[in-house]
Write an enzyme that holds these catalytic residues in place. Structure first.
Site, PDB file in Angstrom:
ATOM      1  N   SER A  82      43.477  29.753  37.694  1.00 29.08           N
ATOM      2  CA  SER A  82      44.344  30.909  37.836  1.00 29.08           C
ATOM      3  C   SER A  82      45.813  30.479  37.938  1.00 29.08           C
ATOM      4  O   SER A  82      46.320  29.817  37.027  1.00 29.08           O
ATOM      5  CB  SER A  82      43.892  31.736  39.049  1.00 29.08           C
ATOM      6  OG  SER A  82      44.507  33.000  39.058  1.00 29.08           O
ATOM      7  N   ASP A 232      36.347  38.491  32.895  1.00 29.62           N
ATOM      8  CA  ASP A 232      37.610  38.296  33.610  1.00 29.62           C
ATOM      9  C   ASP A 232      38.677  39.275  33.130  1.00 29.62           C
ATOM     10  O   ASP A 232      39.086  39.260  31.977  1.00 29.62           O
ATOM     11  CB  ASP A 232      38.108  36.860  33.421  1.00 29.62           C
ATOM     12  CG  ASP A 232      39.310  36.534  34.302  1.00 29.62           C
ATOM     13  OD1 ASP A 232      39.680  37.365  35.151  1.00 29.62           O
ATOM     14  OD2 ASP A 232      39.872  35.427  34.148  1.00 29.62           O
ATOM     15  N   HIS A 262      36.549  36.183  37.201  1.00 27.85           N
ATOM     16  CA  HIS A 262      37.735  35.333  37.329  1.00 27.85           C
ATOM     17  C   HIS A 262      37.446  33.940  37.877  1.00 27.85           C
ATOM     18  O   HIS A 262      38.316  33.078  37.824  1.00 27.85           O
ATOM     19  CB  HIS A 262      38.752  36.045  38.225  1.00 27.85           C
ATOM     20  CG  HIS A 262      40.086  35.371  38.302  1.00 27.85           C
ATOM     21  ND1 HIS A 262      40.841  35.088  37.180  1.00 27.85           N
ATOM     22  CD2 HIS A 262      40.813  34.919  39.366  1.00 27.85           C
ATOM     23  CE1 HIS A 262      41.967  34.491  37.542  1.00 27.85           C
ATOM     24  NE2 HIS A 262      41.975  34.379  38.857  1.00 27.85           N
TER      25      HIS A 262
END
Length: 290
Positions: A82, A232, A262
């Site tokens: 991320s 995601d 995610h």
């Protein structure tokens, strides 16, 4: 040596990462680093003006150099998740000589475009499922950019519709359970973990809006592997896939995680670990041949 660069900003991993990295620890020295202002690295004395992406990238390079010296390695492996993918990509661009390969998990590309795609998805799902409460709250906050409180509203419904932190939506409770019994975190460190998340997001949110890796980093000089959850919509897979196709690199691998949103490194841990191990072996064999 495998260094993980966590997400967030402020999403420190040391307090829970060990639970998910047992397979990797059989093959790597696995290193987790709580970034400046996050987790064990949080302090009220951290200068606000040091909470900048370029400083974080400098920190990442410094940590990498320390690990190379500590473990007598010419290079190390790098994995970013991320927000950590932004720091990783920029560090790889600056110092490709330090890394054997890069593993991207839920690659961030463009924050503004990503948030808009995510919002559109969440509102569409709310309308499709007839969830009038979600429709009302999402229309009330409107399209991004959002305040922190508005962002939490969006994230709440995104999690519920399966595109958030995990596809099943029970991630936060599991993480806090692991942190509570973590040998790395004392009880008081849980409060530092929480404070660090709010502090980091507040300090970094404005600069995050300027990220556009499609323009900033069109090429890398190291092999890359992208690991992306099929569901995601936190860092929408559409943008990650478009960036992967455009990004130039010596070797590229793409892996879908069919049951993840995610966080495929936490949702499909064994598959994720096996991919890292197998591709690392390939990189080593190629390096030896060269």
């Amino acid at each position: 040596v495998l260094l993980f660069v966590h997400g967030g900003p402020g999403g420190a991993q040391i307090g829970f990462a060990r639970h998910f990295q047992g397979i990797l620890e059989q093959h790597f020295i696995v290193v987790n680093w709580d970034q400046r202002g996050a987790g064990l690295s949080y302090s009220g004395d951290i200068p606000s003006d040091s909470m900048r992406i370029d400083q974080f990238v400098s920190d990442l390079v410094e940590v990498t150099d320390y690990l190379r010296q500590r473990f007598f390695q010419k290079k190390i492996y790098l994995a970013g998740h991320s927000f950590g993918t932004v720091l990783s990509i920029l560090a790889l661009q600056q110092r490709p000589d330090l890394f054997y390969a890069y593993y991207s998990v839920s690659q961030v590309v463009n924050i503004q475009k990503g948030e808009q795609i995510s919002y559109d998805f969440t509102l569409t799902e709310a309308e499709r499922t007839g969830n009038q409460k979600a429709v009302h709250q999402l229309k009330k906050i409107g399209s991004p950019p959002w305040s922190m409180s508005e962002s939490r509203v969006h994230q709440k419904w995104l999690n519920q519709f399966g595109g958030g932190l995990t596809h099943t939506g029970n991630f936060v409770l599991n993480i806090f359970r692991h942190i509570l019994f973590s040998p790395e975190y004392k009880f008081t460190d849980i409060f530092r973990f929480i404070k660090g998340q709010y502090f980091s997001i507040k300090m970094m949110e404005q600069e995050m809006q300027n990220i556009d890796l499609m323009k900033q980093v069109p090429r890398l000089e190291v092999p890359i592997t992208f690991c992306t959850g099929r569901f995601d919509q936190t860092t929408p897979f559409e943008l990650s896939q478009a960036y992967f196709l455009k990004l130039e690199a010596p070797r590229k691998h793409w892996h879908w995680f069919e049951h993840s949103a995610h966080s495929p490194l936490f949702e499909e841990t064994e598959i994720f670990s096996r991919i890292l191990i197998s591709t690392a072996v390939q990189h080593q064999e190629t390096s030896n041949e060269a």
